[in-house]
Design a protein around this motif. Structure first.
Motif, short mmCIF file in Angstrom:
data_model
loop_
_atom_site.label_atom_id
_atom_site.label_comp_id
_atom_site.label_asym_id
_atom_site.label_seq_id
_atom_site.Cartn_x
_atom_site.Cartn_y
_atom_site.Cartn_z
N UNK A 1 4.15 -9.41 -11.38
CA UNK A 1 4.17 -9.88 -10.00
C UNK A 1 5.24 -9.20 -9.15
N UNK A 2 6.32 -8.74 -9.77
CA UNK A 2 7.38 -8.09 -8.99
C UNK A 2 7.86 -6.78 -9.60
N UNK A 3 7.86 -6.67 -10.92
CA UNK A 3 8.39 -5.47 -11.57
C UNK A 3 7.35 -4.34 -11.59
N UNK A 4 7.80 -3.10 -11.43
CA UNK A 4 6.88 -1.97 -11.57
C UNK A 4 6.61 -1.68 -13.04
N UNK A 5 5.52 -1.01 -13.32
CA UNK A 5 5.25 -0.55 -14.67
C UNK A 5 6.36 0.43 -15.06
N UNK A 6 7.07 0.20 -16.17
CA UNK A 6 8.26 1.00 -16.48
C UNK A 6 8.02 2.50 -16.57
N UNK A 7 6.83 2.91 -17.02
CA UNK A 7 6.59 4.35 -17.15
C UNK A 7 6.09 4.99 -15.85
N UNK A 8 5.96 4.16 -14.79
CA UNK A 8 5.56 4.69 -13.49
C UNK A 8 4.11 5.12 -13.41
N UNK A 9 3.25 4.59 -14.29
CA UNK A 9 1.86 5.04 -14.33
C UNK A 9 1.13 4.79 -13.01
N UNK A 10 1.33 3.61 -12.42
CA UNK A 10 0.66 3.31 -11.16
C UNK A 10 1.16 4.18 -10.03
N UNK B 1 5.49 -1.36 -3.91
CA UNK B 1 5.82 -2.73 -3.55
C UNK B 1 5.59 -3.73 -4.66
N UNK B 2 6.03 -4.97 -4.40
CA UNK B 2 5.82 -6.06 -5.34
C UNK B 2 4.33 -6.18 -5.67
#
Length: 395
Positions: free
Chosen positions: A249-258, A377-378
């Motif tokens: 809901x708030x954190x980005x995917x850690x590997x930045x895939x999106x 964004x979130x």
């Protein structure tokens, strides 16, 4: 064939300038707009710093973001169409990036910080700016105004509309908004941190973002139309892409895939490769997880590129304008393309081990053609645009 989209007018209200020239001068001075909060008494409050608008004048609307938008739109129209303004029949779309309200009950809102919903806000902005156009409203978190600009640019390029006014506005420097983000752990709440250095994207000692307020708007039209009426072609929007992490809901995917997916989509739309990029304007909020994920995504994007593509961030100047951040930072990118130099990422002293990139630490003069603008964004919402300098091709 899709037609090229020209940016023929810019307008801005920000903590570092209430017009485009002031804004650009501050970027390259460089001069930050983050200071101790003056809009309300912060005694006992967890947040002490923000990027407030100064020297704006009396407000004729209860919600400040309406006044900011009206001023910015007026400046953009004047630059593009002159003192007589835009012919009403020409502008068919007002594309807006706005923020949903967290506070639902009027009795919970401070009297000095009235906020209105996106629909009413669009109506008041149209009235204040004297624009009768179809409102396209986007509430895609911190990507909202980038989505507003990108989708409007596509509609112009495809011949669906003639002229669009696109951008965003925000007025979230209020106790309610600041407390909400502080409780989420997203803001810098270090009372011992100097306001001017509180926003430190990609730095090892970054502790959170700083909110700002203001508005940014662009006039978009087909380049052929702009040339026909001798309008200035300040820059071009030649690519737009978006994606959704579907992760948290708030954190980005850690590997930045999106984030990587959105960047690749924008490059594909622009018909260029990562090698062609002159620079990247990062979303760079100054939060631990966002900066780390974005840096990972950028490294993956640039893997195999023969040169070190410069990366720079605007939020240490303006604060994070949430829904309006993409529009304001797009104007920063246009300023860089126009002046053929990159502004620095302020306050980046000790680059974090997970944020290693070719960071711009002082004004850097170099040939600039394509700059990638990132907005994330979130909810894992991602939107990116490719901008091209206005005189890069022979006419």
């Amino acid at each position: 064939m899709r037609q090229r989209v020209a940016i023929t007018g810019l307008g801005i209200v920000s903590a570092i300038g209430n017009c485009v020239n002031e804004f650009a001068d501050s970027l390259f001075a460089p001069k930050a707009g983050i200071h101790p909060i003056t809009l309300f008494n912060t005694k006992g409050f967890p947040v002490k710093s923000a990027a407030e608008i100064r020297n704006f004048g009396p407000f004729t609307y209860p919600d400040r973001k309406v006044a900011y938008a009206a001023r910015a739109i007026t400046e953009a129209i004047a630059q593009s169409f002159g003192e007589n303004g835009v012919p009403r029949e020409k502008v068919t779309v007002l594309s807006l990036g706005l923020k949903h309200n967290f506070v639902s009950f009027p009795e919970m809102v401070s009297a000095n910080f009235i906020t209105i919903g996106p629909d009413e806000c669009a109506q008041q902005i149209s009235k204040a700016a004297g624009i009768q156009a179809s409102p396209w409203i986007y509430t895609a978190a911190c990507t909202a105004s980038t989505v507003a600009i990108g989708t409007a640019a596509r509609a112009v390029a495809d011949g669906e509309i003639d002229v669009a006014i696109a951008g965003g506005t925000s007025s979230c420097v209020s106790p309610e908004w600041l407390l909400t983000y502080a409780l989420m752990g997203a803001l810098n709440t270090d009372a011992n941190c100097a306001a001017e250095t509180a926003c430190r994207p990609f730095d090892r000692n970054r502790t959170g973002m700083i909110l700002g307020e203001g508005a940014g708007f662009l006039i978009l039209e087909r380049e052929s139309s702009a040339r026909a009426r001798n309008a200035p072609v300040l820059a071009r929007i030649c690519g737009f892409g978006s994606s959704l992490d579907a992760y948290h809901v708030s954190d980005p995917c850690p590997d930045g895939a999106g984030a990587l997916s959105a960047m690749n989509a924008a490059l594909k739309d622009a018909r260029i490769n990562p090698e062609d990029l002159s620079a990247i304007n990062a979303h760079a909020t100054g939060t631990l997880k966002n900066d780390s994920a974005e840096a990972a995504a950028i490294r993956r994007l640039l893997d195999g590129v023969s040169h070190e593509t410069p990366v720079f961030a605007t939020k240490p100047f303006t604060g994070h304008l949430l829904a309006a951040s993409g529009a304001v930072e797009t104007i920063a990118v246009v300023s860089c393309l126009t002046q053929q130099k990159l502004h620095p990422t302020l306050n980046l002293v000790d680059v974090a081990s997970d944020c290693k990139l070719n960071h711009v630490l002082k004004n850097r003069h170099l040939p600039l053609r394509y700059i990638l603008k990132n907005s994330f964004g979130f909810g894992g919402q991602n939107a990116c645009m490719v901008l091209e300098k206005g005189d890069s091709l022979d006419e």
